[in-house]
Design an enzyme around this catalytic site. Sequence first.
Site, short mmCIF file in Angstrom:
data_model
loop_
_atom_site.label_atom_id
_atom_site.label_comp_id
_atom_site.label_asym_id
_atom_site.label_seq_id
_atom_site.Cartn_x
_atom_site.Cartn_y
_atom_site.Cartn_z
N HIS A 272 29.95 11.62 50.81
CA HIS A 272 30.05 10.97 52.12
C HIS A 272 31.44 11.15 52.76
O HIS A 272 31.56 11.52 53.93
CB HIS A 272 29.77 9.47 52.01
N ASP B 10 22.53 14.10 52.05
CA ASP B 10 23.67 13.17 52.04
C ASP B 10 23.36 12.23 53.19
O ASP B 10 23.47 12.62 54.36
CB ASP B 10 24.98 13.92 52.29
N HIS B 11 22.96 11.00 52.88
CA HIS B 11 22.39 10.18 53.96
C HIS B 11 23.41 9.85 55.04
O HIS B 11 23.03 9.50 56.16
CB HIS B 11 21.71 8.92 53.39
C1 BG6 Z 1 25.25 5.56 48.34
C2 BG6 Z 1 26.06 5.16 47.13
O1 BG6 Z 1 25.22 6.95 48.47
O2 BG6 Z 1 25.83 4.99 49.50
C3 BG6 Z 1 26.18 3.66 47.03
O3 BG6 Z 1 25.44 5.68 45.97
C4 BG6 Z 1 26.69 3.08 48.31
O4 BG6 Z 1 27.02 3.28 45.95
C5 BG6 Z 1 25.85 3.59 49.48
O5 BG6 Z 1 26.60 1.67 48.24
C6 BG6 Z 1 26.40 3.10 50.80
O6 BG6 Z 1 25.56 3.50 51.83
P1 BG6 Z 1 25.63 2.80 53.25
O7 BG6 Z 1 24.69 3.57 54.09
O8 BG6 Z 1 25.23 1.37 53.04
O9 BG6 Z 1 27.06 2.91 53.69
#
Ligand code: BG6
Length: 534
Positions: free
Chosen positions: A270, A206-207
């Site tokens: 997230h 989960d980044h």
């Molecule tokens: C991803 C989603 O996990 O996170 C995307 O699949 C979203 O839809 C993205 O745009 C947002 O990531 P960040 O790091 O730009 O907030």
Amino acid sequence: MEASSVIPAGPVGAADPVASPVRVAEPFALVIFGATGDLTGSKLLPALFRLWRGNYFAEPFAIVGVGRRDKNDAQFRNELRAATEAHDSGQPAADESWARFAASIFYHRADFNRAESYPPLTDRLRSLESQSGLGGNRLFYLATEPDYFPQIVEQLAAAGLLPRDSDTPRTRVVIEKPFGKDLASARALDQHVLRFLREEQVFRIDHYLGKETVQNLLAFRFGNGIFEPLFNRRYVDHVQITMAEADGMAGRRGAYYDRAGALRDVVQNHLLQLLTLVAMEPPASLAADDIRAEKVKVLRNLVPIREADVVRGQYGPGLVGGLPIRGYREEEAVAADSATETFVALRAEVDNWRWAGVPFLLRAGKRLPRRVTEVAIEFKRAPTGLFTAPVRGGGLCDRGCDCGATCECCNAGNQTNTLVFRIQPDEGISLSFAAKRPGMRLVLGPVEMAFGYAGSFDEPVPEAYERLLLDALRGDPTLFLRSDEVTAAWAFVDPIVAAWKNGSPAFPNYAAGTWGPAEADRLVSGCRAGWREP
Ligand code: BG6
């Protein structure tokens, strides 16, 4: 946030003192499935290049991209260089250090679904390993469409590439999100994967957990003596977690998104992860399982959600940043009558001694006015009305109105304490409080104490994928999801998915460039303040 310090030009000299204890100590092969996909070019390769330049890798190493398209190593390297340049403003890839890095990148064409693709991949890997003396440590990164995950794991195992019971050399698998599309499919995927791998070998990504500011939630709460005692039902009125995006569906993104929707795409993972970090108890130690055990407890303590506590929306045409924007249903690869939600707001509650009764308001949406992710802790008002009592004898307040110093503009509205963790952009932490306005009367005004990364620390702020790739290569699972975390999150979300099957609201119900459907306002009723517009 822009990196402020200079990144060393190549892996030479001593590692920087902050980084050195966390280097990947042994040679490795990283095999990326889905190598021609957007994630590889926009996130994974720029992150790997940056890690290499920061001297985080022991040499030699090999990065093997596996994709279905036909191309050779040179073409693949060129494409990645262009992608790295486009996506990493901090470090031009055009210099000679890219050439040195790229010498360790290879391309292998394979059809992920076909068993006969795997023996040639095994041969290629073994030959690279023996030529370069890589030692056999392998990390497989599944960055494909999720439908391929089960098949790839099974075929890798059948080809003898996933030794389950041996730790030397090491074999690990990173699985991108989404991990399942509901509780049943997440469980099925888990059972399947764990037939071939031990839990310690599986890195569910989960980044958001790799973001510096997200890790700071833990550091802030448990690394300081003065704030943690306030994190509970006695002091907190409610918590708001917002993940707003100004973007809609870039390119053919709608093809995936129209099947997922905001709830599955970002709330299940997230937003619930952010919630766990705000609500968890102090872990027994910083060991991965101690932290993850506390996060799971929070997820299990979530009160089962009622349909009435969730509002969904879909954007119609509107204006973002002054530019006309088409509606979701007009986006490429989206059904013209799509019932997919691009906005979710919900009111959750953690039923434990610390948090019972405190609303956790979560909100995520596409095509909102701007890109901002934040966690805001709204504290209760001071218990007495000392500063909000009418001024004896009435009269004008400092703003010149006839309120007796009780109006929103002078006193009552100013006595708020909000602690905001700004995840992105302008990463930092701020605390608002009331101070006396200069003047001849005792009237308060809102002020702020703020910490920003820029200007406070010299070190550059790493990208989420940089940290997560490094951890996966080192075998540190702290910032990855344990099996029970994923299923507990789905268990919370599943009833919503089920309830939504019985029809949908009249979509679109918010204009692009607004803060979502007005109906979401009912979720904040009874809270000290309405939805924030950060
Ligand atoms: C991803 C989603 O996990 O996170 C995307 O699949 C979203 O839809 C993205 O745009 C947002 O990531 P960040 O790091 O730009 O907030």
